[in-house]
Scaffold this motif. Sequence first.
Motif, PDB file in Angstrom:
ATOM      1  N   MET A   1       0.849  -1.199   0.000  1.00  0.00           N
ATOM      2  CA  MET A   1       0.000   0.000   0.000  1.00  0.00           C
ATOM      3  C   MET A   1       0.874   1.235   0.000  1.00  0.00           C
ATOM      4  O   MET A   1       1.672   1.437   0.919  1.00  0.00           O
ATOM      5  N   ASN A   2       0.756   2.067  -1.026  1.00  0.00           N
ATOM      6  CA  ASN A   2       1.530   3.301  -1.130  1.00  0.00           C
ATOM      7  C   ASN A   2       0.735   4.474  -0.555  1.00  0.00           C
ATOM      8  O   ASN A   2      -0.397   4.739  -0.982  1.00  0.00           O
ATOM      9  N   VAL A   3       1.324   5.155   0.412  1.00  0.00           N
ATOM     10  CA  VAL A   3       0.648   6.259   1.104  1.00  0.00           C
ATOM     11  C   VAL A   3       1.487   7.519   0.971  1.00  0.00           C
ATOM     12  O   VAL A   3       2.715   7.484   1.096  1.00  0.00           O
ATOM     13  N   LEU A   4       0.812   8.641   0.746  1.00  0.00           N
ATOM     14  CA  LEU A   4       1.451   9.954   0.708  1.00  0.00           C
ATOM     15  C   LEU A   4       0.794  10.859   1.740  1.00  0.00           C
ATOM     16  O   LEU A   4      -0.412  11.107   1.678  1.00  0.00           O
ATOM     17  N   GLY A   5       1.584  11.317   2.724  1.00  0.00           N
ATOM     18  CA  GLY A   5       1.137  12.365   3.628  1.00  0.00           C
ATOM     19  C   GLY A   5       1.666  13.680   3.095  1.00  0.00           C
ATOM     20  O   GLY A   5       2.882  13.838   2.935  1.00  0.00           O
ATOM     21  N   ILE A   6       0.775  14.612   2.789  1.00  0.00           N
ATOM     22  CA  ILE A   6       1.197  15.866   2.156  1.00  0.00           C
ATOM     23  C   ILE A   6       0.616  17.054   2.917  1.00  0.00           C
ATOM     24  O   ILE A   6      -0.586  17.116   3.178  1.00  0.00           O
ATOM     25  N   ASP A   7       1.484  17.953   3.289  1.00  0.00           N
ATOM     26  CA  ASP A   7       1.114  19.164   4.024  1.00  0.00           C
ATOM     27  C   ASP A   7       1.488  20.351   3.134  1.00  0.00           C
ATOM     28  O   ASP A   7       2.658  20.742   3.048  1.00  0.00           O
ATOM     29  N   ILE A   8       0.489  20.897   2.448  1.00  0.00           N
ATOM     30  CA  ILE A   8       0.718  22.011   1.518  1.00  0.00           C
ATOM     31  C   ILE A   8       0.482  23.306   2.280  1.00  0.00           C
ATOM     32  O   ILE A   8      -0.662  23.726   2.483  1.00  0.00           O
ATOM     33  N   GLY A   9       1.567  23.915   2.736  1.00  0.00           N
ATOM     34  CA  GLY A   9       1.448  25.136   3.514  1.00  0.00           C
ATOM     35  C   GLY A   9       1.586  26.384   2.655  1.00  0.00           C
ATOM     36  O   GLY A   9       1.760  26.313   1.438  1.00  0.00           O
ATOM     37  N   TYR A  10       1.527  27.522   3.312  1.00  0.00           N
ATOM     38  CA  TYR A  10       1.690  28.807   2.627  1.00  0.00           C
ATOM     39  C   TYR A  10       3.161  29.154   2.464  1.00  0.00           C
ATOM     40  O   TYR A  10       3.511  29.994   1.654  1.00  0.00           O
ATOM     41  N   SER A  11       4.025  28.485   3.256  1.00  0.00           N
ATOM     42  CA  SER A  11       5.453  28.762   3.194  1.00  0.00           C
ATOM     43  C   SER A  11       6.253  27.565   2.708  1.00  0.00           C
ATOM     44  O   SER A  11       7.217  27.726   1.964  1.00  0.00           O
ATOM     45  N   ASN A  12       5.838  26.355   3.123  1.00  0.00           N
ATOM     46  CA  ASN A  12       6.576  25.150   2.762  1.00  0.00           C
ATOM     47  C   ASN A  12       5.647  24.034   2.309  1.00  0.00           C
ATOM     48  O   ASN A  12       4.510  23.923   2.788  1.00  0.00           O
ATOM     49  N   LEU A  13       6.166  23.206   1.420  1.00  0.00           N
ATOM     50  CA  LEU A  13       5.518  21.961   1.017  1.00  0.00           C
ATOM     51  C   LEU A  13       6.241  20.832   1.733  1.00  0.00           C
ATOM     52  O   LEU A  13       7.458  20.670   1.578  1.00  0.00           O
ATOM     53  N   LYS A  14       5.508  20.052   2.541  1.00  0.00           N
ATOM     54  CA  LYS A  14       6.109  18.965   3.313  1.00  0.00           C
ATOM     55  C   LYS A  14       5.497  17.637   2.886  1.00  0.00           C
ATOM     56  O   LYS A  14       4.270  17.534   2.761  1.00  0.00           O
ATOM     57  N   LEU A  15       6.354  16.637   2.684  1.00  0.00           N
ATOM     58  CA  LEU A  15       5.908  15.323   2.236  1.00  0.00           C
ATOM     59  C   LEU A  15       6.451  14.234   3.145  1.00  0.00           C
ATOM     60  O   LEU A  15       7.583  14.321   3.622  1.00  0.00           O
ATOM     61  N   ALA A  16       5.632  13.209   3.356  1.00  0.00           N
ATOM     62  CA  ALA A  16       6.078  11.948   3.949  1.00  0.00           C
ATOM     63  C   ALA A  16       5.437  10.862   3.099  1.00  0.00           C
ATOM     64  O   ALA A  16       4.218  10.842   2.922  1.00  0.00           O
ATOM     65  N   TYR A  17       6.250   9.958   2.543  1.00  0.00           N
ATOM     66  CA  TYR A  17       5.691   9.030   1.564  1.00  0.00           C
ATOM     67  C   TYR A  17       6.439   7.706   1.585  1.00  0.00           C
ATOM     68  O   TYR A  17       7.557   7.593   2.101  1.00  0.00           O
ATOM     69  N   GLY A  18       5.803   6.709   1.016  1.00  0.00           N
ATOM     70  CA  GLY A  18       6.413   5.396   0.915  1.00  0.00           C
ATOM     71  C   GLY A  18       5.421   4.306   1.212  1.00  0.00           C
ATOM     72  O   GLY A  18       4.273   4.553   1.610  1.00  0.00           O
ATOM     73  N   PRO A  19       5.833   3.056   1.038  1.00  0.00           N
ATOM     74  CA  PRO A  19       4.934   1.923   1.261  1.00  0.00           C
ATOM     75  C   PRO A  19       4.774   1.609   2.737  1.00  0.00           C
ATOM     76  O   PRO A  19       5.607   1.974   3.571  1.00  0.00           O
ATOM     77  N   GLN A  20       3.709   0.905   3.047  1.00  0.00           N
ATOM     78  CA  GLN A  20       3.470   0.418   4.396  1.00  0.00           C
ATOM     79  C   GLN A  20       4.575  -0.568   4.775  1.00  0.00           C
ATOM     80  O   GLN A  20       5.093  -1.296   3.941  1.00  0.00           O
ATOM     81  N   GLY A  21       4.978  -0.548   6.055  1.00  0.00           N
ATOM     82  CA  GLY A  21       5.965  -1.504   6.518  1.00  0.00           C
ATOM     83  C   GLY A  21       7.358  -0.947   6.667  1.00  0.00           C
ATOM     84  O   GLY A  21       8.277  -1.660   7.062  1.00  0.00           O
ATOM     85  N   ALA A  22       7.552   0.339   6.338  1.00  0.00           N
ATOM     86  CA  ALA A  22       8.862   0.978   6.502  1.00  0.00           C
ATOM     87  C   ALA A  22       8.645   2.411   6.969  1.00  0.00           C
ATOM     88  O   ALA A  22       7.534   2.928   6.920  1.00  0.00           O
ATOM     89  N   GLU A  23       9.707   3.053   7.446  1.00  0.00           N
ATOM     90  CA  GLU A  23       9.610   4.462   7.813  1.00  0.00           C
ATOM     91  C   GLU A  23       9.454   5.303   6.541  1.00  0.00           C
ATOM     92  O   GLU A  23      10.026   4.969   5.491  1.00  0.00           O
ATOM     93  N   PRO A  24       8.712   6.404   6.604  1.00  0.00           N
ATOM     94  CA  PRO A  24       8.503   7.205   5.395  1.00  0.00           C
ATOM     95  C   PRO A  24       9.734   8.039   5.037  1.00  0.00           C
ATOM     96  O   PRO A  24      10.525   8.404   5.909  1.00  0.00           O
ATOM     97  N   LYS A  25       9.884   8.322   3.756  1.00  0.00           N
ATOM     98  CA  LYS A  25      10.817   9.350   3.320  1.00  0.00           C
ATOM     99  C   LYS A  25      10.143  10.699   3.536  1.00  0.00           C
ATOM    100  O   LYS A  25       8.921  10.820   3.392  1.00  0.00           O
ATOM    101  N   VAL A  26      10.921  11.720   3.888  1.00  0.00           N
ATOM    102  CA  VAL A  26      10.355  13.062   4.074  1.00  0.00           C
ATOM    103  C   VAL A  26      11.101  14.047   3.180  1.00  0.00           C
ATOM    104  O   VAL A  26      12.301  13.896   2.937  1.00  0.00           O
ATOM    105  N   LEU A  27      10.355  15.038   2.698  1.00  0.00           N
ATOM    106  CA  LEU A  27      10.927  16.079   1.843  1.00  0.00           C
ATOM    107  C   LEU A  27      10.326  17.424   2.197  1.00  0.00           C
ATOM    108  O   LEU A  27       9.144  17.515   2.565  1.00  0.00           O
ATOM    109  N   LEU A  28      11.126  18.466   2.063  1.00  0.00           N
ATOM    110  CA  LEU A  28      10.682  19.836   2.309  1.00  0.00           C
ATOM    111  C   LEU A  28      11.061  20.696   1.115  1.00  0.00           C
ATOM    112  O   LEU A  28      12.215  20.667   0.667  1.00  0.00           O
ATOM    113  N   ARG A  29      10.093  21.436   0.587  1.00  0.00           N
ATOM    114  CA  ARG A  29      10.340  22.375  -0.499  1.00  0.00           C
ATOM    115  C   ARG A  29       9.637  23.696  -0.188  1.00  0.00           C
ATOM    116  O   ARG A  29       8.578  23.698   0.455  1.00  0.00           O
TER     117      ARG A  29
END
Length: 324
Positions: A1-29
């Motif tokens: 199961m592929n899940v994307l947690g996405i926080d679209i802010g006014y200053s930053n775009l924050k992501l946490a993503y990846g398949p179930q069963g592992a820690e998510p990758k995180v990105l900030l833009r």
Amino acid sequence: MNVLGIDIGYSNLKLAYGPQGAEPKVLLRPAGAAPADRLGEKIGGNGEEDFLRVLVNGEPFVAGLSPDRAELWSRELHEDYPSTNSYRALFHAGLLLSELDQIDLVVTGLPVNQYLNPELRERLAAQMQGEHQITPRRKITVSKVKVVPQPVGGFVDHVWSLQDATEIEDSRVLVVDPGFFSVDWVLISNGELRRQSCGTSLEASSVILDEAVRLIAEDFGGNVGRERLEHTLRNGHDQVRLFGERVDVAPYLKKAADKVGPIVSTRLRESLRKENASADMVLLVGGGAGFFELAVKEAFPLLKVSTPDTPVFANARGFWRMGV
């Protein structure tokens, strides 16, 4: 199961993503987005682009760049932000950065006052669900979308980090999430959201930056600009140049936070007046947590105030954890 947690802010775009069963990758833009033809030409030519190129309704956009980079394009700083093309461009950029062609579940959040409007929740979910033409040769499909109150992500992330989650099961936790446009808070009691004690204040990080810019102008005679000051902080710098002189920004940010923070803490205390018991702890999450930490501690001197190591990612990580 592929899940994307996405926080679209006014200053930053924050992501946490990846398949179930592992820690998510995180990105900030950075959360800048504009039509591609509004991007200024970079002098000196052929360096690697530090932004993404996406399509919005078939039109080319750039996204994930500093908000001050676009010409003749106003930054979206209002409550209807999720319906704008800039927001859609950042969502498409997040899908592209996830490196997935098929996403089973996207979890995202809305400011509390917007989440409490079912029409806004449903509209955002419908907007994000389905097949998206991200670039001329890339389509990404989102099977399902879940929209939650923004600070709930930070709460879930905190519970996940505890060695013994039973210590928080019967606690009343006030979660405060200072963002760029708004400061949101929720009260969670026995794992349930107490809607009457949730709220939003617009006295947020952008107001602190504006006040710091005003204070710098009083002392040095010129306007450094909110976006320039924001860019300085995002890059981890502690000085900004004005008229050839380097200005230490920390004292001005502290003075601004000392002025704005108590306004928010007063709203927080007022929102809890309807409760028949006080909160047991305060959880401070979000990119603006540092600006408001002192004011929150002064407002609740008897309570433990906890902040995660990287509060800017707390909501996105929590969204992903809710998804899996």
